[in-house]
Scaffold this motif. Structure first.
Motif, PDB file in Angstrom:
ATOM      1  N   MET A   1      45.921  40.105 -12.059  1.00  0.00           N
ATOM      2  CA  MET A   1      45.978  38.865 -11.318  1.00  0.00           C
ATOM      3  C   MET A   1      44.663  38.775 -10.514  1.00  0.00           C
ATOM      4  N   THR A   2      43.856  37.544 -10.780  1.00  0.00           N
ATOM      5  CA  THR A   2      42.773  37.523  -9.907  1.00  0.00           C
ATOM      6  C   THR A   2      43.181  36.752  -8.777  1.00  0.00           C
ATOM      7  N   SER A   3      42.445  36.812  -7.430  1.00  0.00           N
ATOM      8  CA  SER A   3      42.517  36.076  -6.278  1.00  0.00           C
ATOM      9  C   SER A   3      41.879  34.798  -6.657  1.00  0.00           C
ATOM     10  N   LYS A   4      42.326  33.898  -5.834  1.00  0.00           N
ATOM     11  CA  LYS A   4      41.519  32.597  -5.559  1.00  0.00           C
ATOM     12  C   LYS A   4      40.185  32.882  -5.639  1.00  0.00           C
ATOM     13  N   LEU A   5      39.495  31.913  -6.224  1.00  0.00           N
ATOM     14  CA  LEU A   5      38.014  31.812  -6.114  1.00  0.00           C
ATOM     15  C   LEU A   5      37.384  30.909  -4.862  1.00  0.00           C
ATOM     16  N   LEU A   6      36.832  31.453  -3.910  1.00  0.00           N
ATOM     17  CA  LEU A   6      36.444  31.180  -2.870  1.00  0.00           C
ATOM     18  C   LEU A   6      35.083  30.394  -2.519  1.00  0.00           C
ATOM     19  N   LEU A   7      34.924  29.247  -2.091  1.00  0.00           N
ATOM     20  CA  LEU A   7      33.584  28.643  -2.500  1.00  0.00           C
ATOM     21  C   LEU A   7      33.061  28.189  -1.040  1.00  0.00           C
ATOM     22  N   ALA A   8      31.775  28.726  -0.869  1.00  0.00           N
ATOM     23  CA  ALA A   8      31.106  27.863   0.345  1.00  0.00           C
ATOM     24  C   ALA A   8      29.639  28.010  -0.087  1.00  0.00           C
ATOM     25  N   GLY A   9      28.791  27.345   1.041  1.00  0.00           N
ATOM     26  CA  GLY A   9      27.368  27.346   0.535  1.00  0.00           C
ATOM     27  C   GLY A   9      26.622  26.747   1.851  1.00  0.00           C
ATOM     28  N   VAL A  10      25.477  26.257   1.648  1.00  0.00           N
ATOM     29  CA  VAL A  10      24.438  25.573   2.879  1.00  0.00           C
ATOM     30  C   VAL A  10      23.892  24.404   2.073  1.00  0.00           C
ATOM     31  N   ILE A  11      23.780  23.081   2.970  1.00  0.00           N
ATOM     32  CA  ILE A  11      23.311  22.028   2.412  1.00  0.00           C
ATOM     33  C   ILE A  11      22.223  21.676   3.481  1.00  0.00           C
ATOM     34  N   ILE A  15      15.989  22.714   1.132  1.00  0.00           N
ATOM     35  CA  ILE A  15      17.009  24.142   1.117  1.00  0.00           C
ATOM     36  C   ILE A  15      16.649  25.457   0.167  1.00  0.00           C
ATOM     37  N   ALA A  16      15.527  25.237  -0.438  1.00  0.00           N
ATOM     38  CA  ALA A  16      15.024  26.463  -0.983  1.00  0.00           C
ATOM     39  C   ALA A  16      14.644  27.681  -0.128  1.00  0.00           C
ATOM     40  N   HIS A  17      14.211  27.411   0.829  1.00  0.00           N
ATOM     41  CA  HIS A  17      13.796  28.502   1.638  1.00  0.00           C
ATOM     42  C   HIS A  17      14.896  29.117   2.484  1.00  0.00           C
ATOM     43  N   SER A  18      16.169  28.690   2.418  1.00  0.00           N
ATOM     44  CA  SER A  18      17.200  29.333   3.032  1.00  0.00           C
ATOM     45  C   SER A  18      17.477  30.500   2.570  1.00  0.00           C
ATOM     46  N   VAL A  38      26.596  29.012  -2.304  1.00  0.00           N
ATOM     47  CA  VAL A  38      25.525  28.395  -2.969  1.00  0.00           C
ATOM     48  C   VAL A  38      24.558  27.401  -2.053  1.00  0.00           C
ATOM     49  N   PRO A  39      23.258  27.320  -2.321  1.00  0.00           N
ATOM     50  CA  PRO A  39      22.600  26.509  -1.762  1.00  0.00           C
ATOM     51  C   PRO A  39      22.681  25.078  -2.457  1.00  0.00           C
ATOM     52  N   LEU A  40      22.731  24.042  -1.683  1.00  0.00           N
ATOM     53  CA  LEU A  40      22.665  22.579  -2.152  1.00  0.00           C
ATOM     54  C   LEU A  40      21.650  21.878  -1.679  1.00  0.00           C
ATOM     55  N   HIS A  41      21.028  21.264  -2.427  1.00  0.00           N
ATOM     56  CA  HIS A  41      20.181  20.443  -2.004  1.00  0.00           C
ATOM     57  C   HIS A  41      20.642  18.733  -1.676  1.00  0.00           C
ATOM     58  N   VAL A  42      20.730  18.558  -0.392  1.00  0.00           N
ATOM     59  CA  VAL A  42      21.557  17.168  -0.148  1.00  0.00           C
ATOM     60  C   VAL A  42      20.516  16.325   0.749  1.00  0.00           C
ATOM     61  N   ASP A 267      24.734  44.936   9.615  1.00  0.00           N
ATOM     62  CA  ASP A 267      24.045  46.325   9.683  1.00  0.00           C
ATOM     63  C   ASP A 267      22.904  46.408   9.248  1.00  0.00           C
ATOM     64  N   ASP A 268      22.253  47.637   9.263  1.00  0.00           N
ATOM     65  CA  ASP A 268      20.784  47.559   8.387  1.00  0.00           C
ATOM     66  C   ASP A 268      20.939  47.317   7.007  1.00  0.00           C
ATOM     67  N   ALA A 269      21.924  47.735   6.216  1.00  0.00           N
ATOM     68  CA  ALA A 269      21.983  47.051   4.968  1.00  0.00           C
ATOM     69  C   ALA A 269      21.615  45.858   4.653  1.00  0.00           C
ATOM     70  N   LEU A 270      22.248  44.965   5.563  1.00  0.00           N
ATOM     71  CA  LEU A 270      22.196  43.534   5.488  1.00  0.00           C
ATOM     72  C   LEU A 270      20.836  42.974   5.897  1.00  0.00           C
ATOM     73  N   ARG A 271      20.213  43.783   6.931  1.00  0.00           N
ATOM     74  CA  ARG A 271      18.913  43.639   7.329  1.00  0.00           C
ATOM     75  C   ARG A 271      17.875  43.569   6.114  1.00  0.00           C
ATOM     76  N   VAL A 272      17.864  44.658   5.671  1.00  0.00           N
ATOM     77  CA  VAL A 272      17.136  45.064   4.558  1.00  0.00           C
ATOM     78  C   VAL A 272      17.325  44.049   3.172  1.00  0.00           C
ATOM     79  N   ALA A 273      18.611  43.678   2.709  1.00  0.00           N
ATOM     80  CA  ALA A 273      18.777  42.738   1.878  1.00  0.00           C
ATOM     81  C   ALA A 273      18.257  41.426   2.225  1.00  0.00           C
ATOM     82  N   VAL A 274      18.334  41.028   3.524  1.00  0.00           N
ATOM     83  CA  VAL A 274      17.615  39.776   3.902  1.00  0.00           C
ATOM     84  C   VAL A 274      15.956  39.924   3.761  1.00  0.00           C
ATOM     85  N   LEU A 275      15.669  40.776   4.453  1.00  0.00           N
ATOM     86  CA  LEU A 275      14.214  41.174   4.404  1.00  0.00           C
ATOM     87  C   LEU A 275      13.413  41.338   2.887  1.00  0.00           C
TER      88      LEU A 275
END
Ligand code: ATR
Length: 277
Positions: A1-11, A15-18, A38-42, A267-275
């Motif tokens: 059984m899979t859990s419900k797919l959760l969705l969020a994003g940024v408008i 938006i490309a630079h986000s 997901v990024p959404l150009h609005v 944490d540092d792993a997040l910093r590295v991922a974003v950088l």
């Protein structure tokens, strides 16, 4: 059984630079959550329509960036106190009752970043000197006052903008001229640059730091480069410095927790991922 797919994003527009998709994407993967961000150009003319549609499409919430941060307050059913005080929102949640809730987490991101990178820091310790009077400054000043800062000195190129903040936030905020910065430095407990000066491709932030007190905590919300000239010079003078990336990471945390159900770690792993992006 899979859990419900959760969705969020940024408008936003543009938006490309986000960096938000990489940031949330890292957490989704790290916590093994069945979800997408997901990024959404609005554009402005589609904002209202998109906000009505997103919950029907299964979105739990959405981050908001330029140019919608102020407009969304008019479209929301509930506005948190801090968003109302700041006059802008960056985090929207579609509640189970079909309401649109607007919150502003910039100030939270700012203060959590300082807290995470200092020991026993308290806004009550002494006056803050804030450079800039734009949207970021509004969130930061509001948060410093709420955290018990005894005094916030505000410096801005356009003095009228700083005076508007003083009128809005009251007597603990005092507008000072750029030329008076050196006189304030010896007593400043926290120095924050909220302007875009010092950012890659922008003009440098030219202030004389000769009288900077080594006990001052210095924070720059600019994070490209990570080590700005301000932070570099402050560190050379013995100050404790805090870079601006953490504010971006921490401001994302309340939205992630609301939409995906896990309080994420900055944490540092997040910093590295974003950088690395
Ligand atoms: P944000 O929402 O990120 O705070 P903003 O509202 O555009 O962005 O604010 C940018 C801040 O940087 C403002 O305080 C701005 O000063 P003005 O109010 O005088 O425009 C400051 N800023 C930007 N470029 C500047 C420059 N070349 N010299 C001095 N201040 C500058």
């Amino acid at each position: 059984m899979t859990s419900k797919l959760l969705l969020a994003g940024v408008i936003g527009d543009p938006i490309a630079h986000s960096r938000s998709p990489v940031l949330h994407g890292h957490w989704l993967q790290h916590y093994g959550i069945n979800g997408h961000y997901v990024p959404l150009h609005v554009t402005r003319d589609r904002l209202e329509e998109v906000l009505e549609l997103l919950p029907d499409l299964g979105f739990s919430g959405i981050n908001v960036t330029i140019p919608h941060k102020e407009t969304v307050l008019q479209l929301a059913d509930n506005v948190t106190d801090r968003a109302a005080l700041i006059g802008a929102a960056n985090t929207l949640t579609f509640t189970a009752k079909g309401k649109l809730q607007a919150d502003n987490t910039d100030g939270y991101g700012f203060i959590e970043n300082i807290r995470q990178n200092t020991e026993d820091w308290s806004a009550r310790e002494g006056p803050a000197l804030v450079l800039g009077a734009g949207g970021a400054a509004r969130a930061i000043v509001s948060t410093l006052l709420a955290e018990g800062s005894p005094h916030v000195f505000l410096v801005n190129r356009t003095r009228a903008r700083a005076e508007a903040l003083q009128d809005h936030f009251g007597a603990r905020v005092q507008v000072v001229d750029w030329t008076h910065i050196p006189d304030l430095l010896p007593e400043t407990a926290l120095l924050v640059n909220t302007t875009s000066l010092g950012m890659e491709g922008k003009q440098p932030l030219n202030i004389n730091l000769d009288r900077l007190n080594p006990a001052t905590v210095v924070n720059d919300i600019v994070y490209t480069p990570l080590q700005t000239d301000l932070l570099q010079e402050a560190a050379e003078r013995g100050c404790h410095t805090v870079d601006g990336l953490g504010m971006l990471l921490h401001q994302a945390s309340p939205g992630f927790e609301r939409w995906f159900g896990v309080k994420p770690e900055v944490d540092d792993a997040l910093r590295v991922a974003v950088l690395d992006e």
